[in-house]
Design an enzyme around this catalytic site. Sequence first.
Site: not given
Ligand code: PXL
Length: 262
Positions: A175, A208, A210-213
């Site tokens: 990414k 932005t 949580g974008t990866g999640c």
């Molecule tokens: O974005 C990575 C991430 C994943 N999961 C949790 C997070 C974070 C970043 O802070 O808190 C629970």
Amino acid sequence: MKRPCVLTIAGSDSGAGAGIQADARTVQALGGYATTAITAITAQNTRGVVAWRAVSPDLIAAQIAAVLEDFPIAAIKTGLIPGAAGVRAIAHALGQHRRVPLVIDPVLGSTSGTRFLPATGVRALKKELLPRATLVTPNWLEAAVLSGWPVNDFMEAEMAGSILAVEFGCAVLVKGGHAPGGSCRDCLVTGNGPARWFESERVPTQNTHGTGCVLSAAIACGLARGETIERAVTKAHAFLQKSLRAGRDVRWGSGAGPAFAS
Ligand code: PXL
């Protein structure tokens, strides 16, 4: 349309921008059903992580086992994993479910600087989980840590992706959202054919978190529907773009607010 069941194995974010909350919101928005195994609890808001604790490995494994024995899980994704023992517990609990697509978002830490997975955990991830992944979705930093090669530009991103794809026998989406410049370029390396780039205009927003999640959960949802990796990534990239636009004008908190997943 069929409602696919997804299992997300990830941490809780009290601000609900990332982690389990982002995953569940994404899968719901895409018409799927999200079951969850919570690996850690974080206390956080838009400014960053205030405190966090790991869930014990046996309780992580018990959540996974309870879901897998009773729901028709069609894809699995992992996010935050709090250490080597957690990685091993997940690998063990996934056991025989080798034909279910597995998307691994190799979360090492938060953008705000909290480290979730130490070096021992990275070694366990490489040994126990990455070899069974369908797709791994590192950012540049994660791709560098996992491959052992520097990633400072798009060419190196593709190189690291190719190295990881060969080492673990899976597809890799490197990414580029953190890269400088006006566009976001993600690089997909699969076993067949040249790398494929997914490019979109950068959405001007500070929201932005949580974008990866959102991206990895959306991909898992597509795979659960039986889509190819390329198709699932294409749709997820577009969905994230739409989510960033939807969350652009929201002013919640003084830091990085959520991408909206709507
Ligand atoms: O974005 C990575 C991430 C994943 N999961 C949790 C997070 C974070 C970043 O802070 O808190 C629970």
